[in-house]
Structures are given as structure tokens and as C-alpha cells.
Design an enzyme around this catalytic site. Structure first.
Site, short mmCIF file in Angstrom:
data_model
loop_
_atom_site.label_atom_id
_atom_site.label_comp_id
_atom_site.label_asym_id
_atom_site.label_seq_id
_atom_site.Cartn_x
_atom_site.Cartn_y
_atom_site.Cartn_z
N HIS A 101 0.82 -1.21 0.00
CA HIS A 101 0.00 0.00 0.00
C HIS A 101 0.85 1.26 0.00
O HIS A 101 0.51 2.25 -0.62
CB HIS A 101 -0.96 0.00 1.18
CG HIS A 101 -2.30 -0.49 0.79
ND1 HIS A 101 -3.23 0.31 0.18
CD2 HIS A 101 -2.85 -1.72 0.84
CE1 HIS A 101 -4.30 -0.39 -0.11
NE2 HIS A 101 -4.10 -1.63 0.29
N ARG A 128 -10.97 4.21 -2.61
CA ARG A 128 -10.86 3.11 -1.64
C ARG A 128 -10.94 3.70 -0.24
O ARG A 128 -10.00 4.35 0.20
CB ARG A 128 -9.52 2.39 -1.82
CG ARG A 128 -9.38 1.64 -3.14
CD ARG A 128 -8.06 0.89 -3.18
NE ARG A 128 -7.99 -0.09 -4.23
CZ ARG A 128 -7.30 0.05 -5.36
NH1 ARG A 128 -6.64 1.19 -5.58
NH2 ARG A 128 -7.28 -0.90 -6.26
N ARG A 148 -16.25 3.79 -2.63
CA ARG A 148 -16.47 2.37 -2.33
C ARG A 148 -16.53 2.17 -0.83
O ARG A 148 -15.66 2.67 -0.11
CB ARG A 148 -15.34 1.52 -2.92
CG ARG A 148 -15.56 0.03 -2.66
CD ARG A 148 -14.52 -0.82 -3.33
NE ARG A 148 -13.24 -0.74 -2.65
CZ ARG A 148 -12.15 -1.37 -3.08
NH1 ARG A 148 -12.19 -2.11 -4.18
NH2 ARG A 148 -11.02 -1.27 -2.42
N GLU A 172 -16.36 -8.82 -8.63
CA GLU A 172 -15.03 -9.35 -8.27
C GLU A 172 -15.09 -10.84 -7.99
O GLU A 172 -14.06 -11.50 -7.88
CB GLU A 172 -14.52 -8.65 -7.01
CG GLU A 172 -14.36 -7.16 -7.17
CD GLU A 172 -13.95 -6.48 -5.89
OE1 GLU A 172 -12.76 -6.15 -5.76
OE2 GLU A 172 -14.82 -6.28 -5.02
N ASN A 181 -8.66 -7.29 -10.51
CA ASN A 181 -7.60 -7.84 -9.65
C ASN A 181 -8.14 -9.04 -8.89
O ASN A 181 -7.54 -10.12 -8.89
CB ASN A 181 -7.12 -6.81 -8.62
CG ASN A 181 -6.59 -5.55 -9.27
OD1 ASN A 181 -6.29 -5.56 -10.45
ND2 ASN A 181 -6.48 -4.49 -8.51
N ASP A 182 -9.27 -8.85 -8.23
CA ASP A 182 -9.85 -9.96 -7.48
C ASP A 182 -10.55 -10.95 -8.40
O ASP A 182 -10.42 -12.16 -8.22
CB ASP A 182 -10.84 -9.42 -6.43
CG ASP A 182 -10.12 -9.01 -5.17
OD1 ASP A 182 -9.20 -9.74 -4.75
OD2 ASP A 182 -10.45 -7.95 -4.61
N ARG A 237 -2.07 -14.06 -6.89
CA ARG A 237 -0.93 -13.56 -7.67
C ARG A 237 0.21 -13.05 -6.81
O ARG A 237 1.30 -12.80 -7.31
CB ARG A 237 -1.37 -12.49 -8.65
CG ARG A 237 -1.79 -11.22 -8.01
CD ARG A 237 -2.02 -10.24 -9.10
NE ARG A 237 -2.66 -9.08 -8.57
CZ ARG A 237 -2.64 -7.93 -9.17
NH1 ARG A 237 -2.04 -7.80 -10.32
NH2 ARG A 237 -3.24 -6.90 -8.63
N CYS A 261 -12.02 -1.45 -13.05
CA CYS A 261 -11.17 -0.66 -12.15
C CYS A 261 -10.00 -1.47 -11.61
O CYS A 261 -9.36 -1.08 -10.65
CB CYS A 261 -11.99 -0.06 -11.01
SG CYS A 261 -12.70 -1.29 -9.93
#
Ligand code: PEP
Ligand code: MG
Length: 587
Positions: free
Chosen positions: A193, A300, A336, A435, A458-459, A469, A506
Site C-alpha cells: 500500500h 478506496r 467504495r 469481483e 484484480n480480485d 498472484r 477498475c
């Protein structure tokens, strides 16, 4: 002064040159650092010194607080001193260092995690909370392992932040306020992050440097080359000069990106696409807009929960969301709701340690399990929606029933706001993230329930391909261009289009030139990504005709492997547009 050059992992591009500020904040370690057998004794002694120092500090604090604030506030330090005197706790630290031959940081991290598990299994809320005291003591010892005493940087001048590791909460606090011009960490990877945040804020960063905290002192001159992943401590004038000119070149490249950002977002045959930004702090909005974002596709909100010791109250939420909406206005922002749980643990919500966190109580599942916490967030988002450009986005939806539950809660909160005559946007658009493969398979049903969908590739890809991953043993199987992924995405986008429902992607896939083209060919209009990648995607999409790309992707859907797709698409695109993948006249 000795010149030192170190190599690490490039985490955020760019060059920074300035004075070091070594942060000695406590942060439990995320990596197990082993030591040779001959250093075990020295490591035990190092830990013993830190414990002794901790005891002195606590005793001092106790008498200071007793004098200045009162006895009732000083008892907490009695409790901390008792914890520090607990033989079994200290013995378990020693045991880990000796048995596993690891640094004290890892022993403290392990013991902290063990106690957390133990306390979380307790029924009584009060006793469960006591883990925080143990954690506080352990983190104080941890901090005292460092060579430097904690010192807050009082000067206004931006510095280069040097730290062992940064928790997401600390990163948000330290990077978001214009006080940090570069970052160098002992720990971390390019997808941590801290790295994502540094990239978003254009702060050059190098991570994974192992022991930079042991090599730099406060006030040392240093250079962070976040593009190459290099750190230079005490550079002589010749090297400083070399990097000055490197910085000038890099800044020129950035300017070129920004000029691309100002061009219109349309393909050669006039199709208007929409580049949007994924961000985590309101401070990122202006940079995102200047890089060409036409809105915030994904805010986020996790940082709000991760950065303070207690759960944020409605006012804290509201301040952030209204700041965000104002900064972006009139461009839209999709906020979100909380996406933590699983591996992004949130002790404040007492999430149990789960055997399989990726499939556990995370995101919307966690929100629905904690309706009060969720209501607080919904109320704040609805209040901010009075500004007129706010969308509400729900993560990790698996089934239609969850959407129903969310809608019922939104209605309840709206009713409450109405009765208190608080303004909000009654038509606030509601979106869900796709997702989970199950949600993808019922995309035709979900699009009837909501105003927009956002595909979190991504998910989605990791669940669909059953590939974590971040696990190096299977990372080679993580393939966004896997024919199965393309078919799934086509299904979702077609169903959304058929229902007249807005659809965005996204995940990282929207930011890569090749997969961005594939998404365009699958019919996508809205691409949301880390803002630094927007100019690159704009450049690529502007160099092709949408109809042509759609034809190519139509054919690619019949191919057998991800590699076949990749080769086929690149070959076809380059045959017609040889410069499609080039950023400027050169490279
Ligand atoms: C995703 O899963 O693609 C996504 C955008 O969500 P996050 O990366 O925050 O999990
Ligand atoms: Mg996700």
C-alpha cells in the site's frame, strides 16, 4: 562522510534529493528476517536492551502522567509495566529468536499475533480489548530496537522519509501532507500500500532495502531514485549534479505525459472513452484530474479505517467524503464502502482469524455483519452526496440478496436523514463491484438491480483462475489475457450494455496498454486506474480505431492461450499502427 549506494525495489518513479528523516515509529514487521547462529546471542542482548529502555520509559511516563493528569490515567502504565514484567511473555520472545534464528522484530510480531489470536477467542469484550495493551507494550519494545529515539520532525521543509516499514495507517499520515519528498524503506514490495500511495502522490520511493534505517542518520543528504530503485547516501557534488540532470529529464517526460493528458479521450474513429482514477486519499484528486482523469472511478475508503486507533465516526467520514467530492466537482466520484477483512485485518472490528481469509468475512460481508459501522459510513456518504457528484460503490458482491440488503439499509438511512432534514442526493447512483466469479455469472441479473457496475479484475481474475498472484509459486498462472477471462469479461460487458447499465473496469488490467486495448475491443468505455497510468492509456487508445480493435478482439476470443491472444493482438495492431505502443516520438 561516507558515500553509500544501495539497491532496492523501485516502488514509485522519479528522483528526490534532500535531507533524511528517519522515522522510529513502531510498526510490526511483515517479513521474517533470519540471522546466522553466531548472531543469536547478540540479538538476545539487543532485545534485552530494548526491554530495559522500555521499562525506563514506562516508569517515567507513569510518574509524569500521575503528576500532570492524575492517578486514574497513570494506572494504565502500571498495567503496561506488569505486562513488561511477565516472564512467560519475555521467555516466548527469547524462544523464538533462539529456535527460529530470527531478528527480534519478527519475534515481537509473532508474539503479538499469538496474543491477538488468544484474546480474540475470548467472549468478554473488555478482556478482548486488553490485547491492545499487550500490543502497545510490544510495539514500544519494537520501536526501541531501532537505534534512534522517536523524534517528530518539526520543520516544514519536505524530507526523505526513511523507515523500517510503514503500516497503511502510517503511510496515509506521513505521505499525504506534503512533508515527504521521497521514501526509502527496509521492507516492502512494489505492490504494498505504501508503494501504491507513493506512486499516486508522485513521491519517488524505493522499498525492500533491508537495513537502510541502520545506515542513515537524521539530516544526512540522500538521493532516492525511484525509477531505478537506487538510494545514494551522502552523495558527492558530482553525483548530485548527475542526478539533478536526471531529474530534469524525468520531469520533462512527466510534462509530456501531462500534455497527453489534456488531449481528448477519443479513438481515431471518434469513440469517446472515459479514463477515471483509482485513489485512496482526497489529496490525490487534483493530481488525478491534471493527469486526465474524468472522474474518480474508485475511492478506496479503507484508509479511513486503517489510519486511526478507533473506528472513524460519521463526522470523520463526512469530512473526507465531502472534501473528495468538492475537489473533484463536477466530475463524479465513486466512493467504495469499506473493503477490509481477510488479509487486510481490522482489529477494531474484532474479525476472527480466519483459516482462509481470501474467502472469508471481507468487504460487504463484513459491513453487513456490522450494520452499525456500515450505517455510519452510508450516512456520511449520503450526506456528502448532497454536493451532487457522488456515486456509491459496494465491493465483493456475490449474490442478488446482498444487493437487496444493501438497498434496504440505504433506504433506512435515507429515511433517518429525511426525518432530521439533512440534505442528500435521493438519486445517488448505486453500483456494485464484480469481483467474485458468481457475480460475473449473474451479471445480467445484477445490472437490473443497480445503476452501474465496476469490474474489479484484480480480485475477479484471482478468484476465477484460482491463482493468488502474490504467491510466487503460482504467479506465472495469473493471466489477464487467459481466453476464459476474456470470455467472462465479454459476457459481463455485453450484459451491462444490453441493459443500458454503465460498466467500468477498475482493476490493474485497465491500466496496461495491451489489456486496455483488449478491453476497448470487448466494448468497454470506462477505464479506471492509478492516475499515473492514464496518459499512457489515453495515448494508446487514441492511436487506434475502436471498430478495428473490436474486430481483432472478436477473432482473439477464439484463440487457445493467453500467449496466442497476446501475440495475435500485438501483431494486428502494429501492422496497422506501428507507433500505437510508443509514448513519444522516441523510445
Ligand atoms: C480489484 O479487485 O480489481 C479492485 C479494484 O479492488 P482492490 O484492488 O481494492 O481489491
Ligand atoms: Mg478488489
Amino acid at each position: 562522510m561516507e558515500l553509500i549506494r544501495l539497491r532496492g525495489i523501485p516502488a514509485a518513479p522519479g528522483i528526490a534529493s534532500g535531507e533524511a528523516f528517519v522515522s522510529a515509529r513502531p510498526a510490526f514487521s511483515s517479513r521474517r528476517e533470519t540471522i546466522p547462529a553466531r548472531r543469536v546471542k547478540a540479538e538476545q542482548a539487543r532485545l534485552a536492551r530494548a526491554i530495559k529502555l522500555t521499562r525506563r520509559q514506562l516508569a517515567l511516563l507513569r510518574s509524569k502522567i500521575r503528576k500532570e493528569v492524575g492517578e486514574e490515567h497513570a494506572v494504565i502504565f502500571d498495567a503496561h509495566l506488569l505486562i513488561l514484567g511477565d516472564r512467560s511473555l519475555l521467555a516466548s520472545l527469547d524462544k523464538i529468536i533462539v529456535a527460529e534464528r530470527v531478528r527480534s522484530e519478527w519475534a515481537l510480531t509473532q508474539v503479538n499475533a499469538n496474543y491477538r489470536r488468544l484474546f480474540e477467542s475470548l467472549k468478554d469484550e473488555y478482556f478482548r480489548q486488553r490485547h491492545l495493551d499487550i500490543s502497545d507494550v510490544l510495539s514500544r519494545i519494537y520501536k526501541n530496537l531501532g537505534r534512534k529515539r522517536e523524534r517528530r520532525d518539526a520543520s516544514k521543509r519536505p524530507k526523505i522519509l526513511v523507515a523500517h516499514d510503514l503500516l497503511p495507517s502510517e503511510a496515509a499520515g506521513l505521505l499525504g501532507r506534503g512533508k515527504t519528498m521521497g521514501v526509502a524503506l527496509d521492507m516492502g514490495g512494489a505492490t504494498s500500500h505504501t508503494a501504491i500511495l507513493a506512486r499516486s502522490l508522485s513521491i519517488p520511493a524505493v522499498v525492500g532495502l533491508h537495513d537502510i534505517t541502520g545506515k542513515v542518520k537524521n539530516g544526512d543528504q540522500m538521493i532516492v531514485d525511484g525509477t531505478e530503485g537506487e538510494i545514494i547516501i551522502n552523495p558527492p557534488p558530482a553525483i548530485l549534479k548527475e542526478y539533478e540532470s536526471k531529474k530534469v529529464r524525468y520531469d520533462g517526460y512527466q510534462r509530456e505525459l501531462r500534455s497527453t493528458a489534456r488531449l481528448s479521450s477519443q479513438t481515431l474513429d471518434g469513440f469517446r472513452f472515459r479514463p477515471m482514477a483509482n485513489i485512496e486519499l482526497p489529496e490525490e484528486v487534483s493530481q488525478a484530474l491534471s493527469l486526465g482523469a474524468e472522474g474518480i472511478g474508485l475511492f478506496r475508503s479503507e484508509f479511513l479505517y486503517l489510519r486511526s486507533a478507533s473506528l472513524p465516526d460519521e463526522e470523520e467520514h463526512y469530512q473526507i467524503y465531502s472534501q473528495l467530492a468538492r475537489a473533484a466537482y463536477p466530475a463524479p466520484v465513486s466512493i467504495r464502502t469499506i473493503d477490509v477483512g481477510g488479509e487486510k485485518a481490522l482489529p477494531k472490528l474484532h474479525v476472527e482469524q480466519e483459516p482462509n481469509p481470501a474467502l472469508g468475512l471481507r468487504a460487504i460481508r463484513l459491513s453487513l455483519k456490522n450494520p452499525d459501522v456500515f450505517r455510519t459510513q452510508l450516512r456520511a456518504i449520503l450526506r456528502a452526496s448532497a454536493l451532487g457528484n457522488v456515486n456509491l460503490l459496494i465491493p465483493m458482491i456475490t449474490e442478488v440478496e446482498e444487493v437487496g440488503e444493501v438497498k434496504a439499509m440505504i433506504e433506512e438511512v435515507k429515511g433517518d436523514l429525511r426525518s432530521r432534514r439533512v440534505k442528500f442526493d435521493d438519486k445517488i447512483p448505486l453500483g456494485v463491484m464484480i469481483e467474485v466469479p458468481a457475480a460475473a455469472a449473474i451479471a445480467d441479473l445484477l445490472v437490473k438491480e443497480v445503476d452501474f457496475i465496476s469490474i474489479g479484475t484484480n480480485d475477479l481474475i484471482q478468484y476465477y483462475l484460482a491463482v493468488d498472484r502474490s504467491n510466487e509459486f503460482v504467479a506465472h498462472l495469473y493471466k489477464p489475457l487467459h481466453p476464459s477471462v476474456l470470455r467472462l469479461l465479454k459476457f459481463i460487458i455485453d450484459k451491462a450494455d444490453g441493459a443500458g447499465c454503465r460498466v467500468a473496469v477498475c482493476g490493474e488490467m485497465a491500466a496496461e496498454p495491451l489489456s486496455g486495448l483488449v478491453l476497448l475491443g470487448l466494448g468497454l468505455r470506462e477505464f479506471s486506474m492509478n492516475p499515473i497510468f492514464i496518459p499512457r492509456i489515453k495515448k494508446v487508445l487514441r492511436s487506434v480505431e475502436r471498430r478495428f480493435v473490436q474486430r481483432i478482439i472478436g477473432q482473439a476470443l477464439g484463440l487457445r492461450t493467453a500467449q496466442d491472444v497476446e501475440e495475435f493482438v500485438i501483431e494486428k495492431i502494429l501492422a496497422r499502427h506501428p507507433r500505437a505502443f510508443l509514448l513519444s516520438g522516441g523510445e
